[in-house]
Design an enzyme around this catalytic site. Structure first.
Site, PDB file in Angstrom:
ATOM      1  N   ARG A   1      -4.817  16.999  -9.498  1.00 33.54           N
ATOM      2  CA  ARG A   1      -4.023  15.827  -9.145  1.00 33.54           C
ATOM      3  C   ARG A   1      -2.522  16.031  -9.417  1.00 33.54           C
ATOM      4  O   ARG A   1      -1.671  15.670  -8.596  1.00 33.54           O
ATOM      5  CB  ARG A   1      -4.532  14.611  -9.929  1.00 33.54           C
ATOM      6  CG  ARG A   1      -3.922  13.301  -9.502  1.00 33.54           C
ATOM      7  CD  ARG A   1      -4.488  12.175 -10.316  1.00 33.54           C
ATOM      8  NE  ARG A   1      -5.798  11.756  -9.849  1.00 33.54           N
ATOM      9  CZ  ARG A   1      -5.979  10.824  -8.900  1.00 33.54           C
ATOM     10  NH1 ARG A   1      -4.951  10.251  -8.343  1.00 33.54           N
ATOM     11  NH2 ARG A   1      -7.190  10.480  -8.520  1.00 33.54           N
TER      12      ARG A   1
ATOM     13  N   MET B   1      -3.994   6.299   1.574  1.00 35.42           N
ATOM     14  CA  MET B   1      -5.113   5.853   0.748  1.00 35.42           C
ATOM     15  C   MET B   1      -5.272   6.655  -0.554  1.00 35.42           C
ATOM     16  O   MET B   1      -6.351   6.708  -1.117  1.00 35.42           O
ATOM     17  CB  MET B   1      -6.409   5.864   1.572  1.00 35.42           C
ATOM     18  CG  MET B   1      -6.363   4.936   2.780  1.00 35.42           C
ATOM     19  SD  MET B   1      -5.818   3.230   2.430  1.00 35.42           S
ATOM     20  CE  MET B   1      -7.306   2.567   1.694  1.00 35.42           C
TER      21      MET B   1
ATOM     22  N   ILE C   1      -0.194   7.305  -5.537  1.00 40.43           N
ATOM     23  CA  ILE C   1       0.943   8.207  -5.701  1.00 40.43           C
ATOM     24  C   ILE C   1       1.264   8.273  -7.192  1.00 40.43           C
ATOM     25  O   ILE C   1       1.487   7.244  -7.836  1.00 40.43           O
ATOM     26  CB  ILE C   1       2.152   7.678  -4.895  1.00 40.43           C
ATOM     27  CG1 ILE C   1       1.814   7.657  -3.395  1.00 40.43           C
ATOM     28  CG2 ILE C   1       3.395   8.512  -5.154  1.00 40.43           C
ATOM     29  CD1 ILE C   1       2.817   6.922  -2.541  1.00 40.43           C
TER      30      ILE C   1
ATOM     31  N   THR D   1       2.669  -1.090   2.102  1.00 41.20           N
ATOM     32  CA  THR D   1       2.145  -2.316   2.690  1.00 41.20           C
ATOM     33  C   THR D   1       0.675  -2.431   2.303  1.00 41.20           C
ATOM     34  O   THR D   1      -0.076  -1.458   2.373  1.00 41.20           O
ATOM     35  CB  THR D   1       2.353  -2.362   4.227  1.00 41.20           C
ATOM     36  OG1 THR D   1       1.598  -3.459   4.756  1.00 41.20           O
ATOM     37  CG2 THR D   1       1.921  -1.091   4.915  1.00 41.20           C
ATOM     38  N   HIS D   2       0.311  -3.631   1.870  1.00 37.01           N
ATOM     39  CA  HIS D   2      -1.029  -3.851   1.324  1.00 37.01           C
ATOM     40  C   HIS D   2      -1.693  -5.033   2.054  1.00 37.01           C
ATOM     41  O   HIS D   2      -1.050  -6.071   2.249  1.00 37.01           O
ATOM     42  CB  HIS D   2      -0.916  -4.153  -0.180  1.00 37.01           C
ATOM     43  CG  HIS D   2      -2.250  -4.327  -0.832  1.00 37.01           C
ATOM     44  ND1 HIS D   2      -3.066  -3.257  -1.130  1.00 37.01           N
ATOM     45  CD2 HIS D   2      -2.929  -5.432  -1.223  1.00 37.01           C
ATOM     46  CE1 HIS D   2      -4.177  -3.710  -1.681  1.00 37.01           C
ATOM     47  NE2 HIS D   2      -4.125  -5.021  -1.751  1.00 37.01           N
TER      48      HIS D   2
ATOM     49  N   ASP E   1      -0.572  -1.084  -6.857  1.00 35.61           N
ATOM     50  CA  ASP E   1      -0.172  -2.289  -6.107  1.00 35.61           C
ATOM     51  C   ASP E   1       0.473  -3.340  -7.015  1.00 35.61           C
ATOM     52  O   ASP E   1       0.266  -4.550  -6.830  1.00 35.61           O
ATOM     53  CB  ASP E   1      -1.386  -2.886  -5.364  1.00 35.61           C
ATOM     54  CG  ASP E   1      -2.009  -1.896  -4.392  1.00 35.61           C
ATOM     55  OD1 ASP E   1      -1.249  -1.132  -3.771  1.00 35.61           O
ATOM     56  OD2 ASP E   1      -3.237  -1.882  -4.258  1.00 35.61           O
TER      57      ASP E   1
HETATM   58  C1  GAR Z   1      -3.451  -1.241   6.563  1.00 33.98           C
HETATM   59  O1  GAR Z   1      -4.129  -2.471   6.565  1.00 33.98           O
HETATM   60  C2  GAR Z   1      -2.826  -0.986   5.207  1.00 33.98           C
HETATM   61  O2  GAR Z   1      -2.303  -2.129   4.586  1.00 33.98           O
HETATM   62  C3  GAR Z   1      -4.000  -0.461   4.451  1.00 33.98           C
HETATM   63  O3  GAR Z   1      -4.595   0.437   5.348  1.00 33.98           O
HETATM   64  C4  GAR Z   1      -4.430  -0.069   6.676  1.00 33.98           C
HETATM   65  C5  GAR Z   1      -3.908   1.044   7.550  1.00 33.98           C
HETATM   66  O4  GAR Z   1      -4.081   0.747   8.896  1.00 33.98           O
HETATM   67  N1  GAR Z   1      -3.608   0.153   3.225  1.00 33.98           N
HETATM   68  C6  GAR Z   1      -4.302   0.028   2.105  1.00 33.98           C
HETATM   69  O5  GAR Z   1      -5.358  -0.564   2.033  1.00 33.98           O
HETATM   70  C7  GAR Z   1      -3.690   0.737   0.909  1.00 33.98           C
HETATM   71  N2  GAR Z   1      -4.328   0.308  -0.277  1.00 33.98           N
HETATM   72  P1  GAR Z   1      -3.735   1.815  10.047  1.00 33.98           P
HETATM   73  O6  GAR Z   1      -4.392   3.153   9.682  1.00 33.98           O
HETATM   74  O7  GAR Z   1      -4.304   1.225  11.292  1.00 33.98           O
HETATM   75  O8  GAR Z   1      -2.231   1.931  10.107  1.00 33.98           O
END
Ligand code: GAR
Length: 198
Positions: free
Chosen positions: A61, A86, A89, A104-105, A141
């Protein structure tokens, strides 16, 4: 504003940023922890890509974080955007780009942090969830919140239908926030983060 975008999945958020990028936003690279559609979208748009692959139980890691940090630094970004990245970091990356990484969450933080935010909100039975754009700090987060937008939960929602509606809102919010930061900068003071509109 030079932006490195990190993504791990289908990359629809990334695509929204690519499609909306104007002269204020220069996507200098897209990075991932795995081969994925997001990288293919970047390649199709002529954006440089890198992949620092993370294999659970195999990858060291700390070494992975150092390599990721070096890769991002090669592009000398003003901002690093985690849009569907996913992996957590680590401090090596967070400290090097302190106050310059936003994520963005798909929930209204501080409710439902982590990788299963949509399912967690649905299982809890909340009537309203949404999208949060926040600064990345050393927690999961937990960083200062830049913007949030609500999405009502419908009685027949599944994880998939709810996540799709959240992502529609996320894409619009993210594009707005990026443009605002590019034009006006992001100010952070303790737990508060805001964009100084003239
Ligand atoms: C999004 O909803 C983003 O917020 C989420 O993954 C999706 C990506 O969508 N992120 C997380 O859950 C991070 N914890 P995409 O692959 O269609 O852009």
């Amino acid at each position: 504003m030079k932006v490195v975008i990190l993504a791990s999945g289908t990359g629809t958020l990334l695509q929204a940023v690519i499609d909306s990028a104007d002269e204020t936003i220069d996507i200098v690279a897209v990075g991932s922890d795995r081969p994925c559609q997001a990288l293919e979208r970047a390649e199709a748009a002529g954006v440089p890509t890198f992949c620092v692959e993370y294999m659970p139980k195999v990858t060291d890691r700390e070494k992975w974080n150092r390599t990721l940090s070096e890769k991002i630094a090669e592009f000398d970004p003003d901002l690093v955007l985690s849009a569907g990245f996913m992996r957590i970091i680590g401090p090596t990356v967070v400290e090097r780009f302190a106050h310059r990484i936003i994520n963005t969450h798909p929930a209204l933080l501080p409710s439902f942090p982590g990788a299963h935010a949509v399912a967690d909100a649905l299982n809890y039975g909340v009537r309203v969830t949404g999208s949060t754009v926040h600064v990345v700090d050393s927690g999961v987060d937990t960083g200062p919140i830049v913007a949030q937008r609500a999405v009502p939960v419908e009685p027949n929602d599944t994880v998939e239908t709810l996540h799709e509606r959240i992502k529609t809102v996320e894409r619009a919010l993210l594009v707005e926030v990026l443009r605002d930061i590019a034009q006006h900068g992001l100010t952070i003071d303790g737990r508060k983060a805001w964009i100084e509109h003239p």
